[in-house]
Design an enzyme around this catalytic site. Sequence first.
Site, PDB file in Angstrom:
ATOM      1  N   ASP A  85       0.818  -1.214   0.000  1.00 34.77           N
ATOM      2  CA  ASP A  85       0.000   0.000   0.000  1.00 34.77           C
ATOM      3  C   ASP A  85       0.850   1.261   0.000  1.00 34.77           C
ATOM      4  OD1 ASP A  85      -2.139  -1.692   0.287  1.00 34.77           O
ATOM      5  OD2 ASP A  85      -2.955  -0.727   2.075  1.00 34.77           O
ATOM      6  N   HIS A 138       3.888  -2.123   3.217  1.00 30.80           N
ATOM      7  CA  HIS A 138       4.005  -0.809   2.580  1.00 30.80           C
ATOM      8  C   HIS A 138       5.397  -0.679   1.973  1.00 30.80           C
ATOM      9  CE1 HIS A 138       0.948  -0.374   5.741  1.00 30.80           C
ATOM     10  NE2 HIS A 138       0.414   0.592   5.012  1.00 30.80           N
TER      11      HIS A 138
END
Length: 286
Positions: free
Chosen positions: A97, A242
């Site tokens: 993400d 991430h």
Amino acid sequence: MSAAPPSTTTTPPGPGRVRPGIARALAALPLAALALTGCQTHATSPSEARAEALENAGAVTGGDGGPGTAGRTADEAGGADAPVDCEKAKCIALTFDAGPGKDTPELLDILKKEKVRATFFLLGKNHVLKYPETVRRLAAEGHEVGNHTWTHQRLDGLGKDAIRDELGRTQDAIAEITGQRPTLMRPPQGRTDEEVTAVCEELGLSQVLWSTTAKDYATTDSALIEKRTLDQAGRDGIILLHDIYDGTVPAVPGIIAELKKRGYTFVTVPELLHPARPVPGTVYRP
């Protein structure tokens, strides 16, 4: 970021930085509360989606859905175009993400070497616009490109026009670079509600949550990120990481190696759902 606690900040912190108090705030909130607070929408698991699709296919054909509908097995996974059959293979989806970021090309090199395809939920402002060549490479190398909003605002509680703007601007930016609009989105912090669902349905976006989070936004310790991920990993799982934080990309080779050793096949989110196709507006969560 996806699993961060409520904040007035609309963009994620830069690589390697941790907001003060973020770990303490997150520790008080279980994943279920983070993922579905305020959400009245039923979440469908990958296995439920597959089962329903297979049942519907059997009803239409009067049999098992016909040849070729099951996809490939784990042994056939390397380099093939047909989706994995996650009813037979031990599947897991690796997702990233809030990128792309400066370390994403290194991550793509790792994934290419390991023959692993992942799903990337991209931020528009300061990410998609800043790294268009990386976005183009993501799509060209067979990774699934998803939407993570324009400025990382929590969508629940926003009006439909604001939700549409957050998602629509990123849809447009990705389409301009890759030629295709995403069909998947991940709501910031996993927060969704009926209005988010309605706009997602309108824009052709399915909502994808997760089962595993290493909380890599709160640490730069790659060994800890690897351990947390491996401790939570399970069949039909969706791993949330991430690619914008300093500790994450160095943890990925160890995560991949160990999960392969445990017999997992890495798939994109659409492959995890196959033969089901992601339904716009639907929330998918293991």
